[in-house]
Design a protein around this motif. Structure first.
Motif, PDB file in Angstrom:
ATOM      1  N   PHE A  43       0.828  -1.204   0.000  1.00 29.67           N
ATOM      2  CA  PHE A  43       0.000   0.000   0.000  1.00 29.67           C
ATOM      3  C   PHE A  43       0.866   1.258   0.000  1.00 29.67           C
ATOM      4  O   PHE A  43       0.622   2.195  -0.770  1.00 29.67           O
ATOM      5  N   HIS A  44       1.883   1.280   0.866  1.00 26.86           N
ATOM      6  CA  HIS A  44       2.762   2.457   0.899  1.00 26.86           C
ATOM      7  C   HIS A  44       3.500   2.630  -0.429  1.00 26.86           C
ATOM      8  O   HIS A  44       3.685   3.759  -0.895  1.00 26.86           O
ATOM      9  N   ALA A  45       3.917   1.519  -1.017  1.00 31.21           N
ATOM     10  CA  ALA A  45       4.593   1.606  -2.309  1.00 31.21           C
ATOM     11  C   ALA A  45       3.645   2.157  -3.375  1.00 31.21           C
ATOM     12  O   ALA A  45       4.045   2.970  -4.227  1.00 31.21           O
ATOM     13  N   ALA A  46       2.377   1.724  -3.337  1.00 32.47           N
ATOM     14  CA  ALA A  46       1.404   2.213  -4.320  1.00 32.47           C
ATOM     15  C   ALA A  46       1.137   3.703  -4.134  1.00 32.47           C
ATOM     16  O   ALA A  46       0.982   4.447  -5.109  1.00 32.47           O
ATOM     17  N   VAL A  47       1.087   4.170  -2.896  1.00 37.15           N
ATOM     18  CA  VAL A  47       0.870   5.592  -2.635  1.00 37.15           C
ATOM     19  C   VAL A  47       2.024   6.418  -3.208  1.00 37.15           C
ATOM     20  O   VAL A  47       1.814   7.416  -3.915  1.00 37.15           O
ATOM     21  N   VAL A  48       3.248   5.999  -2.914  1.00 31.54           N
ATOM     22  CA  VAL A  48       4.415   6.740  -3.401  1.00 31.54           C
ATOM     23  C   VAL A  48       4.466   6.689  -4.928  1.00 31.54           C
ATOM     24  O   VAL A  48       4.779   7.683  -5.591  1.00 31.54           O
ATOM     25  N   GLU A  49       4.147   5.539  -5.495  1.00 30.78           N
ATOM     26  CA  GLU A  49       4.172   5.394  -6.950  1.00 30.78           C
ATOM     27  C   GLU A  49       3.168   6.322  -7.613  1.00 30.78           C
ATOM     28  O   GLU A  49       3.461   6.952  -8.641  1.00 30.78           O
TER      29      GLU A  49
ATOM     30  N   GLN B 115      -5.616   1.638 -10.528  1.00 31.23           N
ATOM     31  CA  GLN B 115      -6.034   0.261 -10.262  1.00 31.23           C
ATOM     32  C   GLN B 115      -5.088  -0.423  -9.272  1.00 31.23           C
ATOM     33  O   GLN B 115      -5.527  -1.161  -8.379  1.00 31.23           O
ATOM     34  N   ARG B 116      -3.781  -0.180  -9.412  1.00 31.86           N
ATOM     35  CA  ARG B 116      -2.823  -0.764  -8.472  1.00 31.86           C
ATOM     36  C   ARG B 116      -3.055  -0.245  -7.061  1.00 31.86           C
ATOM     37  O   ARG B 116      -2.987  -0.998  -6.089  1.00 31.86           O
ATOM     38  N   PHE B 117      -3.353   1.050  -6.961  1.00 30.35           N
ATOM     39  CA  PHE B 117      -3.601   1.621  -5.642  1.00 30.35           C
ATOM     40  C   PHE B 117      -4.867   1.032  -5.023  1.00 30.35           C
ATOM     41  O   PHE B 117      -4.882   0.678  -3.833  1.00 30.35           O
ATOM     42  N   VAL B 118      -5.936   0.927  -5.811  1.00 28.75           N
ATOM     43  CA  VAL B 118      -7.195   0.372  -5.295  1.00 28.75           C
ATOM     44  C   VAL B 118      -6.996  -1.076  -4.861  1.00 28.75           C
ATOM     45  O   VAL B 118      -7.484  -1.504  -3.805  1.00 28.75           O
ATOM     46  N   ALA B 119      -6.254  -1.848  -5.654  1.00 26.13           N
ATOM     47  CA  ALA B 119      -5.998  -3.247  -5.295  1.00 26.13           C
ATOM     48  C   ALA B 119      -5.163  -3.337  -4.019  1.00 26.13           C
ATOM     49  O   ALA B 119      -5.437  -4.171  -3.145  1.00 26.13           O
ATOM     50  N   ALA B 120      -4.132  -2.478  -3.890  1.00 20.53           N
ATOM     51  CA  ALA B 120      -3.303  -2.495  -2.679  1.00 20.53           C
ATOM     52  C   ALA B 120      -4.112  -2.086  -1.460  1.00 20.53           C
ATOM     53  O   ALA B 120      -3.974  -2.665  -0.376  1.00 20.53           O
TER      54      ALA B 120
END
Length: 429
Positions: free
Chosen positions: A193-199, A218-223
């Motif tokens: 989740f933290h990686a998706a936020v930073v990304e 989509q990656r953020f929602v999935a994380a």
């Protein structure tokens, strides 16, 4: 792993033991407060002279004040130990990360490194506060309370012993086995989740250019969904453990109360002490309620340590060929430099040779990915070449001490961070 914790925890062991001692004092003060207040009410119901109540009144005041004081000191010293541990962990993490060459840093996404440095290191703050100190306090409390209750009657001591064994050992272990997978998943999902936020934040401009904003979203929602599921599963296990522990504590209270009623009915116990000993049994379980979450934090800490240990250790400094100052003019000679991004990848730089000295200007041009930044990193000594030789005034560049090498070579990239300081301070850094 044990060696790391031994090194990090050794300087703060005195603070940890002090916090555990304060926790024990607060627990015993609470036990004394509950028992003394119950005794005071029971004795006052018999309407004795006021002088007969004076000792119990003083006891209630003493235990009430000391419980608040020792609880504050426990929180203060426990958080002091946690902050000292976080400081040591962050310094160690940066010291392990900073010397890595670019070829190894490229293996980790910036968001992943950020998650390890922030989320995983923050998880380890629970080690002294939620793990070591509660376990020490529970162990000593178990021995003291069992002995204290045995002074009155061995059967009462047996009830407390069985209740503590179930509440402090068996129930947490069963729920730990049940929720182990959930807690492991929670640490991984939190990192994702933290990686998706930073990304999403750092890549917002590139995503707009290449029209992949939907993919990042989509990656953020999935994380986020994965983190919610893992958190729900872990909290379900914790709630079940808390409920089971509370049930056991109340059952032990009822069992102890039944025994005390029998003892009072037989004349083996004065009736004025019945409520006091009943509340002593109930309050004696205070030290063991935190154990329901101890194993949960143990699993989160273990997962965080594993992620931190995945980073390679710092490379040892090579034997220094020369630490004496180099005579000017300083010249950097690169001969047949070659490098690739991966062991089996294509050559990014192939047999590049050049000579640099003060006053000379060289422009390196080429499309994105041609190897311009890699060449600069190699020339600055930040990344070793796969092939070729780098010499600084007839000395192997990588055989010169880093601090000495950096006094002759400087590198400024296009994305260097400017700190809130003077221009001179930024240049020196």
């Amino acid at each position: 792993m044990l060696a790391i914790f031994h090194t990090l925890l050794l300087p703060i062991w005195p603070v940890i033991f002090l916090s555990a001692a304060c926790s024990l004092a607060a627990i015993f003060a609470n036990v004394g407060l509950m028992a003394t207040s119950a005794y005071l009410l029971s004795l006052a119901a018999l309407q004795p002279p006021l002088a007969a109540l004076s000792t119990a009144i003083v006891g209630v005041r003493f235990f009430g004040l000391s419980r608040a004081i020792f609880r504050y000191l426990e929180r203060y010293t426990g958080h002091d130990a946690a902050l000292r541990l976080l400081s040591a962990l962050r310094v160690r993490f940066f010291r392990s990360l900073e010397p890595l060459p670019a070829t190894e840093l490229y293996k980790y996404a910036a968001a992943d490194l950020f998650s390890r440095m922030v989320a995983d290191v923050e998880t380890l703050k629970f080690l002294p506060v939620r793990l070591i100190i509660p376990l020490l306090a529970a162990l000593v409390s178990f021995i003291a309370i069992t002995v204290l209750s045995a002074v009155l009657h061995w059967q009462l001591s047996l009830i407390i012993f069985i209740g503590i064994l179930l509440m402090g050992v068996l129930v947490p272990w069963l729920f730990y086995r049940q929720g182990q997978g959930a807690w492991e998943s929670l640490a991984l999902r939190r990192a994702d989740f933290h990686a998706a936020v930073v990304e999403n934040v750092r890549g917002i401009r590139d995503a707009a250019v290449y029209d992949i904003s939907g993919l990042l979203r989509q990656r953020f929602v999935a994380a986020n969904a994965g983190l919610i599921r893992a958190a729900y599963a872990s909290q379900t296990a914790v709630a079940g453990c808390d409920a089971a522990g509370l049930f056991i504590a109340q059952a032990a209270l009822l069992g102890g109360l039944a025994l005390l009623v029998i003892l009072a009915d037989r004349g083996d116990l004065a009736g004025v002490y019945l409520a006091a000993w009943a509340l002593l049994v109930q309050s004696s379980f205070e030290a063991f309620f935190p154990l329901s979450t101890t194993l949960r934090y143990l699993e989160e800490i273990r997962a965080a340590v594993i992620r931190l240990m995945e980073l390679p250790p710092p490379r040892p400094i090579a034997a220094l060929a020369s630490t004496t100052p180099l005579s000017p003019p300083i010249q950097l000679l690169a001969t047949n430099i070659s490098c690739r991004y991966s062991a089996n990848g294509r050559l990014v730089l192939n047999q590049v040779s050049l000579q640099l000295y003060p006053g000379r200007h060289i422009a390196v041009v080429g499309p994105s990915g041609a190897g311009k930044s890699s060449l600069l990193s190699i020339l600055a000594g930040l990344q070793p070449p796969d092939e070729g030789l780098l010499r600084l005034n007839d000395h192997d560049l990588h055989q010169i001490e880093a601090s000495q090498r950096n006094s002759y070579l400087g590198l400024v990239l296009q994305h260097d961070h400017l700190f809130h300081a003077t221009i001179a301070d930024n240049l020196r850094l």
